[in-house]
Design an enzyme around this catalytic site. Structure first.
Site, PDB file in Angstrom:
ATOM      1  N   SER A 129       0.829  -1.205   0.000  1.00  0.00           N
ATOM      2  CA  SER A 129       0.000   0.000   0.000  1.00  0.00           C
ATOM      3  C   SER A 129       0.863   1.254   0.000  1.00  0.00           C
ATOM      4  O   SER A 129       1.973   1.261   0.549  1.00  0.00           O
ATOM      5  CB  SER A 129      -0.891   0.006   1.249  1.00  0.00           C
ATOM      6  OG  SER A 129      -1.517   1.254   1.429  1.00  0.00           O
ATOM      7  N   TYR A 154      -2.355  -0.222   9.960  1.00  0.00           N
ATOM      8  CA  TYR A 154      -2.540  -0.786   8.624  1.00  0.00           C
ATOM      9  C   TYR A 154      -1.248  -0.666   7.816  1.00  0.00           C
ATOM     10  O   TYR A 154      -0.784  -1.628   7.207  1.00  0.00           O
ATOM     11  CB  TYR A 154      -3.682  -0.060   7.905  1.00  0.00           C
ATOM     12  CG  TYR A 154      -3.804  -0.428   6.443  1.00  0.00           C
ATOM     13  CD1 TYR A 154      -4.228  -1.693   6.061  1.00  0.00           C
ATOM     14  CD2 TYR A 154      -3.499   0.500   5.444  1.00  0.00           C
ATOM     15  CE1 TYR A 154      -4.338  -2.039   4.719  1.00  0.00           C
ATOM     16  CE2 TYR A 154      -3.611   0.166   4.104  1.00  0.00           C
ATOM     17  CZ  TYR A 154      -4.022  -1.099   3.745  1.00  0.00           C
ATOM     18  OH  TYR A 154      -4.128  -1.430   2.419  1.00  0.00           O
TER      19      TYR A 154
END
Length: 339
Positions: A129, A154
């Site tokens: 990501s 995350y």
């Protein structure tokens, strides 16, 4: 791409579009997903319903945190390629429910790596990501930059995925490619993403929440461009650079068969411009509530994709105007909304 391709997270946004494309290419695809309730399960099931119309697609409901179930899939189907898109998504939700991220993004990913070790594959591609860039200030974000300062759990799990992949590439010779996705959007998208919730609120007359008073930029990347990049990378299997030197060589490569790429639009869009384009596509002006920056959010994302351009001639071609127009058209059809 001979042999079976295993796509984890096949009922998810990117997974659905990727499987669609692979099936059009005539590939044999096995998809797995746990169909969790992080967002509307009906949307996931409707994606799967479309995919299941193709005889070359097999779906199994599997949670990647279940090692025995993952091993059973690998033993049964013996995939040649694995594309791991299964993950617990969402920056803000990671603050509320950290263990969901540990289970899926860490335990689950190790299960995938172990299965690739036990049942050797030609190539493992996995989702990282843009969040890994965290507090980095230098832009555009490059895979040559250090990413040791995440600002959300995350992001930390995605950075961990890259480290774990490198370890398995080194120890067991598993070729791995990590993809740092930059704000992917489009039809069949995730309802927790801003453009999706904005659309719902604008149509219903509810105010939209504009964080950091709109002073943010995102490298919005249309789903078809992302899928094109993934498909072109499947057969581009990383090889070791035996003479790799961290003082002069690209840190997104290694002495192991390992590579990291950014997949982005290479064109950050100010949030207020994005909202304006969405308003135009909807034909309706949004009511706006301006709020402070949320914990875990970053001010700007901007992808350097020069190595992706060099290696696979990757050039995103979808403008934000075209991308949002296609999304709004899908949203209208799927939700039967009046626009």
């Amino acid at each position: 791409m001979e042999g079976v391709i295993l796509v984890t997270g096949a009922a998810g946004f990117i997974g659905f579009h990727l499987v669609q494309r692979l099936l059009k290419e005539g590939c044999n695809v096995v998809g797995i997903d746990n169909l969790n309730e992080y967002y509307d399960v009906k949307l996931k099931k409707d994606r799967l319903k479309l995919l299941s119309e193709n005889k070359n697609f097999v779906f199994r409901k599997v949670d990647i945190k279940n090692k025995k179930a993952v091993d059973r899939i690998f033993e049964t189907y013996r995939p040649s390629y694995v594309i791991n898109l299964a993950a617990q998504a969402g920056v803000r939700y990671s603050i509320e429910n950290p263990y969901a991220y540990v289970d899926s993004n860490l335990v689950g990913f190790v299960n995938i790596l172990e299965a690739c070790r036990k049942y050797p594959v030609k190539h493992l591609i996995y989702a990282s990501s843009s969040s890994v860039y965290g507090g980095n200030k230098v832009s555009p974000f490059s895979t040559r930059h250090n990413v040791d300062h995440p600002v959300s759990l995350y992001a930390a799990t995605k950075k961990s995925n890259e480290l774990l992949a490198h370890t398995y590439s080194h120890l067991f010779g598993i070729p791995t490619t990590g993809l740092r996705f930059f704000t992917v959007y489009g039809p069949w998208g995730r309802p927790d993403m801003a453009y999706f919730s904005f659309t719902k609120d604008i149509l219903s007359g509810n105010p939209i929440k504009v964080f950091n008073y709109g002073k943010m930029e995102r490298d919005f990347t249309y789903i078809d461009d992302v899928v094109e990049g993934i498909v072109k990378l499947i057969d581009r299997i990383p090889t070791p650079n035996e003479n790799w030197d961290e003082t002069k060589d690209d840190i997104s490569t290694s002495f192991a068969p390992y590579k990291i790429y950014n997949i982005g639009n290479n064109n950050p869009v100010p949030l207020m411009n994005f909202i304006s384009v969405l308003e135009s596509a909807l034909g309706k002006v949004a009511k706006k509530v301006y709020l402070d920056l949320q914990p875990g959010d970053v001010l700007r994302t901007y992808a350097d994709i020069s190595d992706l351009e060099r290696d696979i001639n990757f050039k995103p071609s979808t403008s934000i105007e075209d991308g949002l127009r296609k999304f709004v058209q899908w949203y209208k059809e799927y939700y039967k909304a009046e626009i």
